[in-house]
Design a protein around this motif. Structure first.
Motif, short mmCIF file in Angstrom:
data_model
loop_
_atom_site.label_atom_id
_atom_site.label_comp_id
_atom_site.label_asym_id
_atom_site.label_seq_id
_atom_site.Cartn_x
_atom_site.Cartn_y
_atom_site.Cartn_z
N ILE A 79 0.90 -2.00 -0.70
CA ILE A 79 0.08 -0.02 -0.02
C ILE A 79 0.83 1.05 0.02
N ASN A 80 1.34 1.42 -0.88
CA ASN A 80 2.41 2.54 -1.43
C ASN A 80 2.04 3.69 -2.31
N TYR A 81 0.98 3.55 -3.20
CA TYR A 81 0.32 3.95 -3.50
C TYR A 81 -1.26 4.42 -3.68
N LEU A 214 4.53 7.48 -5.34
CA LEU A 214 4.46 6.75 -4.02
C LEU A 214 4.22 7.24 -2.88
N ILE A 215 3.51 6.52 -2.03
CA ILE A 215 2.98 7.84 -0.69
C ILE A 215 4.48 7.80 0.35
N ALA A 238 11.18 -3.68 -2.73
CA ALA A 238 10.15 -3.44 -3.12
C ALA A 238 9.58 -2.48 -3.07
N THR A 239 8.95 -1.00 -3.74
CA THR A 239 8.68 0.46 -3.32
C THR A 239 6.67 0.34 -3.60
N GLY A 240 5.79 -1.10 -3.64
CA GLY A 240 5.02 -1.15 -4.13
C GLY A 240 4.02 -1.36 -4.86
N THR A 241 2.61 -1.49 -5.72
CA THR A 241 2.01 -1.51 -6.85
C THR A 241 1.39 -0.58 -6.78
N PRO A 242 0.39 0.18 -8.39
CA PRO A 242 -0.04 0.90 -8.06
C PRO A 242 -1.65 0.53 -8.27
#
Length: 278
Positions: A79-81, A214-215, A238-242
C-alpha cells in the motif's frame, strides 16, 4: 550500466550488457556473483571491465537468472500508492508497511511464474525495486540514495485467498516473484521519482503510474528499513504497486496458464514472465 545474472554454457555468471551482448564479469573482477561484487565495492571495476571488454555472449543466448539470485533480504512495501490504497479500501499507512519475501520466490526475466496448485486467485503487482549497494543501519533519508546500487523491475505475484488471512503465505509461494531483467545503476537514474511504470497482461495495459505518486519515497523506505534491520549489499527492496491489480476488478482478473505478464519501467526495460501451473 546494466548489470545482470545469467546462465551460459552451464555456468552461473554475472555481467554487464554491452549492445546486444553480455560481458561476463566473474573472472574479470574475481567475484563469484553480483551480490559479492557489490559487497566488495567493485562498481568501478565492473564499469571499467564492461567498457574495455568485448561481449562474451549474445543476450539471446543466455538464460536470465533473478537479478540477485539469492539475496539476503527481500523487503516489500505494501500500500504505497494512494490509488492502490483507494481501490483496496485501505487507509494510508502511517509509516512504510513492509513485509518479507523468501529468496526461492524469485525467478529471472523470461522465466515461468508458477500459479500454485492450491489456488487460482493468482494476481500481479508490477513494481519498481532497488538493490542496496552499500551497507547501512539507521540511515538518514537525506543519505539513503547513497546506499542504492541501482533499480530494476519486480512482480509481487500474490495468491489473494491466502493473503486474506496471512500476508506472509500469500506472498511467498515459490516462483511467484520475477526480478530483472537487469540492474540499471544510479548514475543513469539519478532521480527514481521520475519513472513511469506500466504492467501488461497478454499485451493489454492493466497498470500505469509514475513513481512520483509513491506515498513514501524511496529514500524514506530505505531509511525506515534500516531502522529495524541492517541493510547489506544485494538486499532487494520493492516499493509497492499502483492501482489496477486483478483482485480489485469486477470481475476479478486472475492470471492463468498461458498468460504473458510484462512490467515495463522507463529507463530500465521490460521484465517478462510466462504463467504456468505448478
Amino acid at each position: 550500466m546494466r548489470l545482470l545474472s545469467f546462465v551460459a554454457g552451464g555456468r552461473e555468471c554475472f555481467g554487464a550488457v554491452s549492445g546486444d551482448g553480455v560481458v561476463a564479469l566473474n573472472d574479470k573482477i574475481g567475484q563469484p556473483d553480483l551480490c559479492a561484487a557489490l559487497a566488495a565495492g567493485a562498481m568501478e571495476a565492473m564499469r571499467r571491465a564492461a567498457r574495455e571488454s568485448k561481449p562474451d555472449h549474445k543476450l539471446g543466448d543466455i538464460k536470465f537468472l533473478p537479478l540477485i539470485p539469492k539475496p539476503n533480504k527481500i523487503l516489500c512495501a505494501g500500500i504505497n500508492y494512494r490509488s492502490h490504497a483507494a481501490e483496496t479500501g485501505r487507509e494510508l499507512p502511517r509509516q512504510p508497511s513492509m513485509f518479507i519475501r523468501f529468496a526461492d520466490t524469485l525467478i529471472g526475466h523470461g522465466g515461468d511464474m508458477i500459479r500454485p496448485a492450491v489456488s487460482d486467485n493468482f494476481d500481479y503487482e508490477g513494481e519498481l525495486a532497488l538493490v542496496i549497494g552499500k551497507a547501512g543501519r539507521r540511515i538518514k533519508p537525506e543519505h539513503a540514495l547513497d546506499h542504492v546500487a541501482g533499480y530494476t523491475c519486480f512482480v509481487d505475484g500474490s495468491v489473494r485467498d491466502y493473503q486474506k488471512f496471512s500476508v506472509t503465505s500469500g506472498k511467498n509461494f515459490p516462483g511467484t516473484g520475477p526480478l530483472g531483467p537487469w540492474l540499471v545503476t544510479t548514475d543513469e537514474i539519478p532521480d527514481p521519482s521520475r519513472l513511469t511504470l506500466t504492467t501488461r497482461l497478454n499485451g493489454q495495459q492493466v497498470q500505469h503510474a509514475t513513481t512520483d505518486q509513491l506515498i513514501y519515497a524511496i529514500s524514506q523506505i530505505v531509511a525506515f528499513c534500516s531502522d529495524f534491520t541492517a541493510l547489506s549489499p544485494g538486499d532487494v527492496i520493492a516499493t509497492g504497486t499502483p492501482e489496477g491489480v486483478g483482485h480489485s476488478r469486477k470481475p476479478p482478473l486472475w492470471m492463468k496458464p498461458g498468460d504473458v505478464l510484462e512490467v515495463e519501467i522507463g529507463g530500465i526495460g521490460v521484465l517478462r514472465a510466462h504463467i504456468v501451473d505448478e
